[in-house]
Design a protein around this motif. Sequence first.
Motif, PDB file in Angstrom:
ATOM      1  N   ILE A 423       0.865  -1.181   0.000  1.00 50.65           N
ATOM      2  CA  ILE A 423       0.000   0.000   0.000  1.00 50.65           C
ATOM      3  C   ILE A 423       0.903   1.231   0.000  1.00 50.65           C
ATOM      4  O   ILE A 423       1.863   1.307   0.778  1.00 50.65           O
ATOM      5  CB  ILE A 423      -0.905   0.020   1.241  1.00 50.65           C
ATOM      6  N   SER A 424       0.582   2.198  -0.869  1.00 44.46           N
ATOM      7  CA  SER A 424       1.407   3.410  -0.929  1.00 44.46           C
ATOM      8  C   SER A 424       0.544   4.611  -1.289  1.00 44.46           C
ATOM      9  O   SER A 424      -0.637   4.476  -1.613  1.00 44.46           O
ATOM     10  CB  SER A 424       2.520   3.238  -1.955  1.00 44.46           C
ATOM     11  N   ARG A 425       1.163   5.776  -1.258  1.00 45.28           N
ATOM     12  CA  ARG A 425       0.462   6.978  -1.710  1.00 45.28           C
ATOM     13  C   ARG A 425       0.391   6.982  -3.235  1.00 45.28           C
ATOM     14  O   ARG A 425       1.117   6.244  -3.910  1.00 45.28           O
ATOM     15  CB  ARG A 425       1.181   8.230  -1.189  1.00 45.28           C
ATOM     16  N   ILE A 473      -1.739   2.007   7.574  1.00 48.43           N
ATOM     17  CA  ILE A 473      -2.365   2.950   6.635  1.00 48.43           C
ATOM     18  C   ILE A 473      -2.232   4.386   7.125  1.00 48.43           C
ATOM     19  O   ILE A 473      -1.932   5.305   6.357  1.00 48.43           O
ATOM     20  CB  ILE A 473      -3.849   2.563   6.431  1.00 48.43           C
ATOM     21  N   VAL A 476       1.236   5.704   6.506  1.00 45.19           N
ATOM     22  CA  VAL A 476       1.446   6.015   5.086  1.00 45.19           C
ATOM     23  C   VAL A 476       0.793   7.350   4.741  1.00 45.19           C
ATOM     24  O   VAL A 476       1.389   8.196   4.064  1.00 45.19           O
ATOM     25  CB  VAL A 476       0.889   4.892   4.183  1.00 45.19           C
ATOM     26  N   LEU A 477      -0.439   7.569   5.214  1.00 46.06           N
ATOM     27  CA  LEU A 477      -1.148   8.823   4.950  1.00 46.06           C
ATOM     28  C   LEU A 477      -0.407  10.023   5.535  1.00 46.06           C
ATOM     29  O   LEU A 477      -0.363  11.100   4.934  1.00 46.06           O
ATOM     30  CB  LEU A 477      -2.568   8.754   5.525  1.00 46.06           C
ATOM     31  N   LEU A 495      -9.032   0.213   2.353  1.00 44.32           N
ATOM     32  CA  LEU A 495      -8.908   1.374   1.472  1.00 44.32           C
ATOM     33  C   LEU A 495     -10.268   1.886   1.023  1.00 44.32           C
ATOM     34  O   LEU A 495     -10.526   3.090   0.995  1.00 44.32           O
ATOM     35  CB  LEU A 495      -8.044   1.036   0.256  1.00 44.32           C
ATOM     36  N   ASN A 500     -10.227   5.787   1.362  1.00 41.93           N
ATOM     37  CA  ASN A 500      -8.832   6.232   1.327  1.00 41.93           C
ATOM     38  C   ASN A 500      -8.345   6.311  -0.110  1.00 41.93           C
ATOM     39  O   ASN A 500      -7.514   5.524  -0.552  1.00 41.93           O
ATOM     40  CB  ASN A 500      -7.947   5.262   2.137  1.00 41.93           C
ATOM     41  N   LEU A 503      -4.595   6.716  -1.361  1.00 43.28           N
ATOM     42  CA  LEU A 503      -3.701   5.559  -1.356  1.00 43.28           C
ATOM     43  C   LEU A 503      -4.026   4.621  -2.509  1.00 43.28           C
ATOM     44  O   LEU A 503      -5.109   4.683  -3.095  1.00 43.28           O
ATOM     45  CB  LEU A 503      -3.817   4.796  -0.026  1.00 43.28           C
TER      46      LEU A 503
END
Length: 862
Positions: A423-425, A473, A476-477, A495, A500, A503
């Motif tokens: 999971i990433s931006r 999460i 990451v945010l 997500l 979200n 992401l």
Amino acid sequence: MRNFVVLLLLISFQVLRAEELKKVTLQLSWFDQFQFAGYYIAKEKGFYEELGLDVEIKPFAFGINVPNEVDEGRANFGIGRETLILDRAKGKRIVALYALFQATPLILLTSNDSNINKVEDFVNKKIMTTSDDSSEVSIKAMISSKKVKVEQLHFIKHTHNINDLINKNTDIISAYISKSPFELEEKGVPYKVFDPKDYGFDMYSDFLFTSENMISNDLDTVIAFKEASLKGWEYAYSNIKESVDLIYKKYNPQNISKKALQYEAKELKKLSYHHTKTIGKIKEEKVQRIYDLYNVMGLIPQKIETKEFVYYEDKNKKISLTKEEKNYLNEKNSFKVCAHPSLKPYSYFDNQEFKGFVSDYFDVVSEKTGIEFEIIKSDDFKNSVDLFKNKKCDIHSSLSNAEHRKEYANFTKPYFSIPFVLISRLDFPFIDSLSSLKDKKIGIVGSYNISKRVKKKYPNIEFVDVKDLDEGIEKVLNEEIDGHVDVLYSSLYKLYDKNNFELKISNKLDIGGSLSIGVRNDDKYLFNIINKATNSIDDESIDKLIKPWLTVEYKKSTDYTLLWETLAVVAVIILALLYRQRVLKNANQSLYEKVEEKTEELKNINKNLEQRIKEEVDDNLAKDKLLQRQTKMASMGEMIENIAHQWRQPLSVISTGASGIKLKKEMGRLDDKYLFSSLDSITNSALYLSHTIDDFRFFFKPNKDKKIFILENCFQKTLNIISFKFANENIKIIENIEEIKILGYETELIQVLMNILNNAKDALVGQELEDKLIFVDIYKENNNTVIKIKDNAGGIDSKIIEKVFEPYFTTKHKSQGTGIGLYMCNQIVSKHMNGLLDVSNVDYMHNNKKYTGAEFKIIFYD
């Protein structure tokens, strides 16, 4: 006197114990060897006795007809080959319980110096075989598929002596792949194998079977014998050395060496797990195929229902328990279960109610065992493991089998595998592997067993332990970490449940975990019962349980802005490519006209005037330099056109998926399953587009290193990109893929596979065929790796088949392709991967139907 009394009591106990056991007999189909190891093990390890059976294993002797022995009641169970279905058709009331070998071990062998290189070379040759071997449809079908008739062969009686092949007393010999090749290797004799499964005829063999009478009157004994026998086989294959030692010492009238038994064990294990993880599996469609082949060859005397030939157990039926296990459950029938509290959709709590795939799975275990489970809720995963470790729970519902956990738990076999993703931006690039994330901060749940493995595998990444997915999460945010590794569907739920949309899933990773049931290691009865239950739940049942949970429930308030922005960018790229293509096309046309004009002028020159020739030569040398520069520009145009050719398919998938989502949304018919499937296709296609530019940059001179990759995974990645279009055209892709690793360029091979598959699709589209089929076979042949892709579209016109690998040759309209695709495929295979790409038209059989089509064959030399 006292010792005598004790001895008398012991003898009396043994007699009473023997009287409690049900006496049954098993008739072997050949002499003692590893072929029957599972039955020896089940007897010696007490697996039969545990289920109340006293089993006599009856040895084989020439003249014994095993189906007759079982049908007429002289044996309760027997071992039989695929020809059993003929015995059933001839009126014998026999029923198959399982098939040990998923492909027949029976093969044909020749020596290398026999000059027999293909089945067609069998004509007028001597074949040493038994009547049973020659009757097997797998052998008959293999020979017939190459248009060789039985009348063209000379059959001689089998002596069961491999020296008859070596001494030229026969040209060909029927044999088991687990025995005779070993004998030839020991003698240093090179040989060739003709294996039916290599020709598409992977028939079942070594059925365990019984009589209709046993099933009707003593079904419990039948089920118990089957269960204990399969347990014996699983043990034998997991402990080959121990099993070989037992057979060598106790079941070895043929004096087979340990080395030969070990060779046999490894070869038979491959056949038992050929294209399956479940030992003994029988598929209805495969049995029907065997029957149909016998019927086509005119060998079935009367029609039978193949479903009556196999006893398919009621999947909801309770498992067989020993007397001790039954007594144990009578004393205690309720057990506490610790569960993962936040692994949606697998295992989670909703208002104190336990839900998810694991909950449904335990419902099935409860039905099979009669056990009542009390689910204990915990704060987080680590807490659930601690409760189990401290014996506050008897069972943990979903743990991975880790070495450090064996101190307090026994584990069942894994019942489900879970993939992990990153999971990433949104501004984070797509990745192929975690190895490309050097010096990045990546979150991972510290209590996951997989975290230790991942940290060890990727030492250049700074991993940050988090409590759970929610914390990962959040970090990451807040840009505290660059990404977070977690379970695929749990990540998707988080997500989209929380909107979200800042992401994304950067990629599915090449790491994963497996769920097993952990049972406290001081309770062997409970473990044995749970283990039996999990072993009785097959893959098909698990698939049915998991599928309802793998659809993400998207909220109605979903914001589609990002999707439309992405599509707008793609549209701009397409327009730019089209404009560039048009400009280059006009430039090429202008250049062509100039060359034609100058050529015409040259023809009109008076060749006898030496001075004028010199002037024209000088003039043309100058023009040649200009031409070279313009040609170089034209080559750039061709390359852009190539990119457009490669992008056309994924862009079409993106466009079609987005249009479908929009249309269904406007009509109020947008369901979650369609939305998820379409977005998945769009994501995969976008990922492919991001790789394509680099692949074209390095096309003629790759600057990346070759890597070892698995061909099956490579093919599945290809399908992920193009399967959307194939499904729309009702084209079925039939795979027969061995697990093979090669060294090369995986992404470039994906381009090759895509080109070939898309050409096959284009050939099939528009044809009025009952079945539109593409066959993909990947296997080893003479130490080389072979990939075959063939269709049933009728083949390529013989006038043009020799031209398909020429640059710019195409039978399609310009809007559909430039003709560069197969030329590029040939370049990739031959120049970059030390291989050969060839095409031919072939005739072949599938499900008793004859087909004609084009076959592309890729050979990678070892």
